[in-house]
Design a protein around this motif. Sequence first.
Motif, short mmCIF file in Angstrom:
data_model
loop_
_atom_site.label_atom_id
_atom_site.label_comp_id
_atom_site.label_asym_id
_atom_site.label_seq_id
_atom_site.Cartn_x
_atom_site.Cartn_y
_atom_site.Cartn_z
N GLU A 178 -7.42 0.26 -2.86
CA GLU A 178 -7.69 0.87 -4.17
C GLU A 178 -6.49 0.65 -5.09
O GLU A 178 -5.34 0.76 -4.67
CB GLU A 178 -7.94 2.36 -4.01
CG GLU A 178 -9.15 2.68 -3.15
CD GLU A 178 -9.15 4.13 -2.72
OE1 GLU A 178 -9.63 4.97 -3.52
OE2 GLU A 178 -8.66 4.42 -1.61
N LYS A 223 -3.50 2.93 -5.22
CA LYS A 223 -2.65 2.98 -4.03
C LYS A 223 -1.91 1.66 -3.81
O LYS A 223 -1.41 1.41 -2.73
CB LYS A 223 -3.49 3.30 -2.79
CG LYS A 223 -4.12 4.67 -2.83
CD LYS A 223 -4.90 4.92 -1.56
CE LYS A 223 -5.56 6.27 -1.60
NZ LYS A 223 -6.31 6.51 -0.38
N ALA A 251 -4.27 11.06 -8.42
CA ALA A 251 -4.97 10.10 -7.55
C ALA A 251 -4.05 8.99 -7.08
O ALA A 251 -4.32 8.34 -6.08
CB ALA A 251 -6.18 9.52 -8.28
N HIS A 303 0.85 -1.19 0.00
CA HIS A 303 0.00 0.00 0.00
C HIS A 303 0.88 1.24 0.00
O HIS A 303 1.79 1.34 0.80
CB HIS A 303 -0.87 0.04 1.26
CG HIS A 303 -1.78 -1.12 1.41
ND1 HIS A 303 -1.41 -2.26 2.08
CD2 HIS A 303 -3.03 -1.33 0.97
CE1 HIS A 303 -2.41 -3.12 2.05
NE2 HIS A 303 -3.40 -2.59 1.39
N LYS A 351 -2.33 8.86 -3.33
CA LYS A 351 -2.84 10.06 -2.65
C LYS A 351 -3.29 9.74 -1.23
O LYS A 351 -4.00 8.77 -0.99
CB LYS A 351 -4.03 10.62 -3.42
CG LYS A 351 -4.59 11.89 -2.84
CD LYS A 351 -5.73 12.42 -3.70
CE LYS A 351 -6.29 13.67 -3.07
NZ LYS A 351 -7.43 14.17 -3.84
N LYS A 352 -2.88 10.57 -0.29
CA LYS A 352 -3.37 10.46 1.08
C LYS A 352 -4.77 11.04 1.14
O LYS A 352 -5.05 12.03 0.50
CB LYS A 352 -2.45 11.23 2.05
CG LYS A 352 -1.06 10.66 2.16
CD LYS A 352 -0.23 11.47 3.12
CE LYS A 352 1.15 10.89 3.24
NZ LYS A 352 1.99 11.68 4.14
N GLU A 353 -5.62 10.41 1.90
CA GLU A 353 -7.00 10.90 2.02
C GLU A 353 -7.09 12.04 3.02
O GLU A 353 -6.45 12.10 3.98
CB GLU A 353 -7.93 9.76 2.49
CG GLU A 353 -7.98 8.64 1.47
CD GLU A 353 -8.53 9.03 0.12
OE1 GLU A 353 -9.50 9.82 0.06
OE2 GLU A 353 -8.00 8.57 -0.87
N TYR A 367 -3.16 5.66 5.98
CA TYR A 367 -3.75 6.05 4.70
C TYR A 367 -3.91 4.88 3.73
O TYR A 367 -4.38 5.07 2.63
CB TYR A 367 -2.90 7.13 4.03
CG TYR A 367 -2.82 8.40 4.83
CD1 TYR A 367 -3.91 9.25 4.92
CD2 TYR A 367 -1.66 8.72 5.52
CE1 TYR A 367 -3.84 10.41 5.66
CE2 TYR A 367 -1.59 9.88 6.27
CZ TYR A 367 -2.68 10.73 6.33
OH TYR A 367 -2.61 11.87 7.07
N LYS A 368 -3.49 3.68 4.14
CA LYS A 368 -3.53 2.57 3.19
C LYS A 368 -4.96 2.13 2.88
O LYS A 368 -5.85 2.24 3.72
CB LYS A 368 -2.70 1.40 3.67
CG LYS A 368 -3.28 0.62 4.82
CD LYS A 368 -2.32 -0.49 5.20
CE LYS A 368 -2.89 -1.32 6.33
NZ LYS A 368 -1.97 -2.37 6.75
N SER A 369 -5.14 1.67 1.66
CA SER A 369 -6.42 1.12 1.24
C SER A 369 -6.15 0.13 0.13
O SER A 369 -5.03 0.04 -0.38
CB SER A 369 -7.38 2.23 0.77
OG SER A 369 -6.99 2.70 -0.50
#
Length: 68
Positions: free
Chosen positions: A24, A27, A63, A14, A66-68, A20-22
């Motif tokens: 998606e 990422k 994107a 990630h 990217k950190k949310e 911030y990991k996901s």
Amino acid sequence: MCGAYVPRDEKFHHEPCGIYKSDEAEKAVTLCKECHFDRHHGTKAADVRQKCVEYLHKLYGEAGAKKE
């Protein structure tokens, strides 16, 4: 990262990691075990991080990573 073969079932890294990991696609980077270790623990961690971010930006624009 290094050009080594990475099996399809290898868990991806990630980017960014931490809170911030996901899962998606924009990422996620698949790294060999050595590069993955270096990203988290090695002396090259900052270089590996930068390469991951640049790769994801190239694929997904701002994107990517990217950190949310």
